[in-house]
Scaffold this motif. Structure first.
Motif, PDB file in Angstrom:
ATOM      1  N   HIS A  42       0.820  -1.203   0.000  1.00 53.19           N
ATOM      2  CA  HIS A  42       0.000   0.000   0.000  1.00 53.19           C
ATOM      3  C   HIS A  42       0.858   1.258   0.000  1.00 53.19           C
ATOM      4  O   HIS A  42       1.861   1.346   0.710  1.00 53.19           O
ATOM      5  N   LYS A  43       0.412   2.238  -0.775  1.00 58.47           N
ATOM      6  CA  LYS A  43       1.114   3.517  -0.850  1.00 58.47           C
ATOM      7  C   LYS A  43       0.247   4.606  -0.213  1.00 58.47           C
ATOM      8  O   LYS A  43      -0.955   4.663  -0.467  1.00 58.47           O
ATOM      9  N   ILE A  44       0.874   5.458   0.592  1.00 58.05           N
ATOM     10  CA  ILE A  44       0.139   6.502   1.304  1.00 58.05           C
ATOM     11  C   ILE A  44       0.807   7.858   1.084  1.00 58.05           C
ATOM     12  O   ILE A  44       2.025   7.996   1.210  1.00 58.05           O
ATOM     13  N   LEU A  45      -0.001   8.855   0.742  1.00 57.07           N
ATOM     14  CA  LEU A  45       0.455  10.238   0.590  1.00 57.07           C
ATOM     15  C   LEU A  45      -0.037  11.036   1.791  1.00 57.07           C
ATOM     16  O   LEU A  45      -1.226  11.019   2.098  1.00 57.07           O
ATOM     17  N   VAL A  46       0.879  11.718   2.478  1.00 58.04           N
ATOM     18  CA  VAL A  46       0.534  12.533   3.641  1.00 58.04           C
ATOM     19  C   VAL A  46       0.667  14.003   3.269  1.00 58.04           C
ATOM     20  O   VAL A  46       1.713  14.432   2.773  1.00 58.04           O
ATOM     21  N   VAL A  47      -0.405  14.772   3.500  1.00 59.35           N
ATOM     22  CA  VAL A  47      -0.422  16.184   3.106  1.00 59.35           C
ATOM     23  C   VAL A  47      -0.715  17.043   4.333  1.00 59.35           C
ATOM     24  O   VAL A  47      -1.798  16.952   4.919  1.00 59.35           O
ATOM     25  N   ASP A  48       0.230  17.884   4.732  1.00 58.40           N
ATOM     26  CA  ASP A  48       0.048  18.766   5.880  1.00 58.40           C
ATOM     27  C   ASP A  48       1.084  19.884   5.789  1.00 58.40           C
ATOM     28  O   ASP A  48       2.214  19.654   5.333  1.00 58.40           O
ATOM     29  N   ASP A  49       0.706  21.084   6.221  1.00 52.30           N
ATOM     30  CA  ASP A  49       1.635  22.209   6.137  1.00 52.30           C
ATOM     31  C   ASP A  49       2.571  22.299   7.342  1.00 52.30           C
ATOM     32  O   ASP A  49       3.396  23.201   7.420  1.00 52.30           O
ATOM     33  N   GLU A  50       2.454  21.351   8.274  1.00 52.96           N
ATOM     34  CA  GLU A  50       3.329  21.330   9.446  1.00 52.96           C
ATOM     35  C   GLU A  50       4.376  20.224   9.284  1.00 52.96           C
ATOM     36  O   GLU A  50       4.042  19.034   9.342  1.00 52.96           O
ATOM     37  N   PRO A  51       5.636  20.595   9.085  1.00 46.56           N
ATOM     38  CA  PRO A  51       6.696  19.592   8.877  1.00 46.56           C
ATOM     39  C   PRO A  51       6.790  18.565   9.998  1.00 46.56           C
ATOM     40  O   PRO A  51       7.079  17.383   9.742  1.00 46.56           O
ATOM     41  N   ASP A  52       6.547  18.978  11.251  1.00 40.02           N
ATOM     42  CA  ASP A  52       6.640  18.043  12.377  1.00 40.02           C
ATOM     43  C   ASP A  52       5.618  16.920  12.249  1.00 40.02           C
ATOM     44  O   ASP A  52       5.896  15.756  12.564  1.00 40.02           O
ATOM     45  N   ILE A  53       4.407  17.273  11.794  1.00 41.24           N
ATOM     46  CA  ILE A  53       3.366  16.257  11.613  1.00 41.24           C
ATOM     47  C   ILE A  53       3.724  15.332  10.457  1.00 41.24           C
ATOM     48  O   ILE A  53       3.549  14.106  10.541  1.00 41.24           O
ATOM     49  N   ASN A  70       5.936   6.753  11.371  1.00 34.70           N
ATOM     50  CA  ASN A  70       5.069   5.676  11.851  1.00 34.70           C
ATOM     51  C   ASN A  70       4.503   4.831  10.717  1.00 34.70           C
ATOM     52  O   ASN A  70       4.394   3.606  10.849  1.00 34.70           O
ATOM     53  N   LEU A  71       4.155   5.449   9.605  1.00 35.40           N
ATOM     54  CA  LEU A  71       3.629   4.696   8.471  1.00 35.40           C
ATOM     55  C   LEU A  71       4.714   3.817   7.847  1.00 35.40           C
ATOM     56  O   LEU A  71       4.463   2.660   7.485  1.00 35.40           O
ATOM     57  N   VAL A 118       5.600   5.645   1.574  1.00 32.98           N
ATOM     58  CA  VAL A 118       5.060   6.958   1.923  1.00 32.98           C
ATOM     59  C   VAL A 118       5.712   8.083   1.131  1.00 32.98           C
ATOM     60  O   VAL A 118       6.932   8.094   0.922  1.00 32.98           O
ATOM     61  N   LYS A 119       4.881   9.027   0.693  1.00 33.45           N
ATOM     62  CA  LYS A 119       5.344  10.303   0.152  1.00 33.45           C
ATOM     63  C   LYS A 119       4.616  11.407   0.897  1.00 33.45           C
ATOM     64  O   LYS A 119       3.519  11.194   1.435  1.00 33.45           O
ATOM     65  N   THR A 120       5.213  12.611   0.918  1.00 34.87           N
ATOM     66  CA  THR A 120       4.618  13.730   1.651  1.00 34.87           C
ATOM     67  C   THR A 120       4.518  14.972   0.775  1.00 34.87           C
ATOM     68  O   THR A 120       5.236  15.113  -0.221  1.00 34.87           O
ATOM     69  N   ALA A 121       3.623  15.883   1.183  1.00 29.95           N
ATOM     70  CA  ALA A 121       3.462  17.175   0.503  1.00 29.95           C
ATOM     71  C   ALA A 121       3.078  18.222   1.539  1.00 29.95           C
ATOM     72  O   ALA A 121       2.300  17.944   2.452  1.00 29.95           O
ATOM     73  N   LEU A 122       3.612  19.417   1.376  1.00 28.66           N
ATOM     74  CA  LEU A 122       3.372  20.494   2.338  1.00 28.66           C
ATOM     75  C   LEU A 122       2.154  21.339   2.020  1.00 28.66           C
ATOM     76  O   LEU A 122       1.732  22.164   2.830  1.00 28.66           O
ATOM     77  N   LYS A 151       1.098  11.135 -10.013  1.00 25.15           N
ATOM     78  CA  LYS A 151       2.232  10.299 -10.402  1.00 25.15           C
ATOM     79  C   LYS A 151       2.421   9.101  -9.470  1.00 25.15           C
ATOM     80  O   LYS A 151       2.776   8.016  -9.903  1.00 25.15           O
ATOM     81  N   PHE A 152       2.161   9.313  -8.185  1.00 25.59           N
ATOM     82  CA  PHE A 152       2.403   8.297  -7.154  1.00 25.59           C
ATOM     83  C   PHE A 152       1.283   7.258  -7.085  1.00 25.59           C
ATOM     84  O   PHE A 152       1.510   6.100  -6.725  1.00 25.59           O
ATOM     85  N   ALA A 153       0.058   7.673  -7.448  1.00 20.34           N
ATOM     86  CA  ALA A 153      -1.124   6.802  -7.392  1.00 20.34           C
ATOM     87  C   ALA A 153      -1.273   6.124  -6.032  1.00 20.34           C
ATOM     88  O   ALA A 153      -1.232   4.892  -5.922  1.00 20.34           O
ATOM     89  N   PRO A 154      -1.446   6.906  -4.965  1.00 18.93           N
ATOM     90  CA  PRO A 154      -1.529   6.320  -3.618  1.00 18.93           C
ATOM     91  C   PRO A 154      -2.816   5.532  -3.403  1.00 18.93           C
ATOM     92  O   PRO A 154      -3.843   5.803  -4.044  1.00 18.93           O
TER      93      PRO A 154
END
Length: 229
Positions: A6-17, A24-25, A32-36, A47-50
């Protein structure tokens, strides 16, 4: 499908989160990939197709609700789970989240172990649904669970994921009356807190697209599939 697939994209404007969730993921075996921000999330998701997107609501430039709306416009992400993360608890946030196609809604502060459990539950529920009978044909209405396709009188209709699941569930049990609580339990799950109004909104939208004669309101009780209103 195991967590490692499974692929998961995490989107949050707080870098700590982002760091907390990515750690943890990844530890659970997810890719896992992330976006701010929301704009970057839309591009990365294409592109990632989470399989699942954890999406903050309150973000600069483009909020989570608008980002969700854009994500749901991409047919390649139709089966992607979208889970909102937010510190806001107003009814508006909840209703707006589900109206745009969210699958779940989690308030901050985030408890990693509880979040992992919620994600696992979403994937398990999806796997069970795929094992069931996938096609229903009744009164000029065709519902194909494997392709999420709905055809009404030879015309293909596009339904967001939750609207489709609601219609499919009702059609599997024709002439049985379902309370709002039952529909919330079976469509959104017992560990997702949503208002009964959410069911009414989704029913109204389904009727607007397929016609009002397929879903009947039983006053004071709930809804059933079949018959005329």
């Amino acid at each position: 499908m195991s967590a490692k697939q499974h692929k998961i994209l995490v989107v949050d404007d707080e870098p700590d989160i982002l760091d907390l969730l990515e750690y943890n993921l990844s530890k659970e075996g997810y890719k896992v990939k992330t976006a701010l921000d929301g704009r970057k999330a839309v591009n990365i998701a294409a592109k990632f197709a989470p399989d699942l997107i954890l999406l903050d609501i309150m973000m600069p430039h483009q909020d989570g609700v608008e980002t969700c709306r854009q994500l749901r416009e991409n047919p390649d992400l139709y089966n992607t789970f979208i889970v909102f993360l937010t510190a806001r608890s107003e009814e508006y946030s909840e209703v707006a989240a589900f109206d745009t196609g969210a699958d779940d809604y989690i308030t901050k502060p985030i408890k990693p172990r509880a979040l992992m459990s919620r994600i696992s539950a979403l994937f398990r529920r999806e796997a069970k649904k795929r094992k069931k009978n996938n096609k229903i044909n009744v009164n000029g209405l065709s519902i194909d669970r494997s392709s999420y396709m709905v055809i009404v009188q030879d015309e293909q209709i596009s339904l967001p994921k939750k609207e489709f699941e609601l219609l499919y569930y009702l059609a599997q049990n024709p002439d049985k009356v379902h309370s709002r609580d039952e529909l919330l339990q079976n469509i959104w799950g017992s560990d997702v807190y949503v208002l009964a109004r959410t069911v009414d909104v989704h029913i109204r939208k389904v009727r607007e697209k397929i016609g009002s004669n397929y879903i009947v309101t039983v006053k004071g009780v709930g809804y059933k599939f079949g018959g005329e209103e």
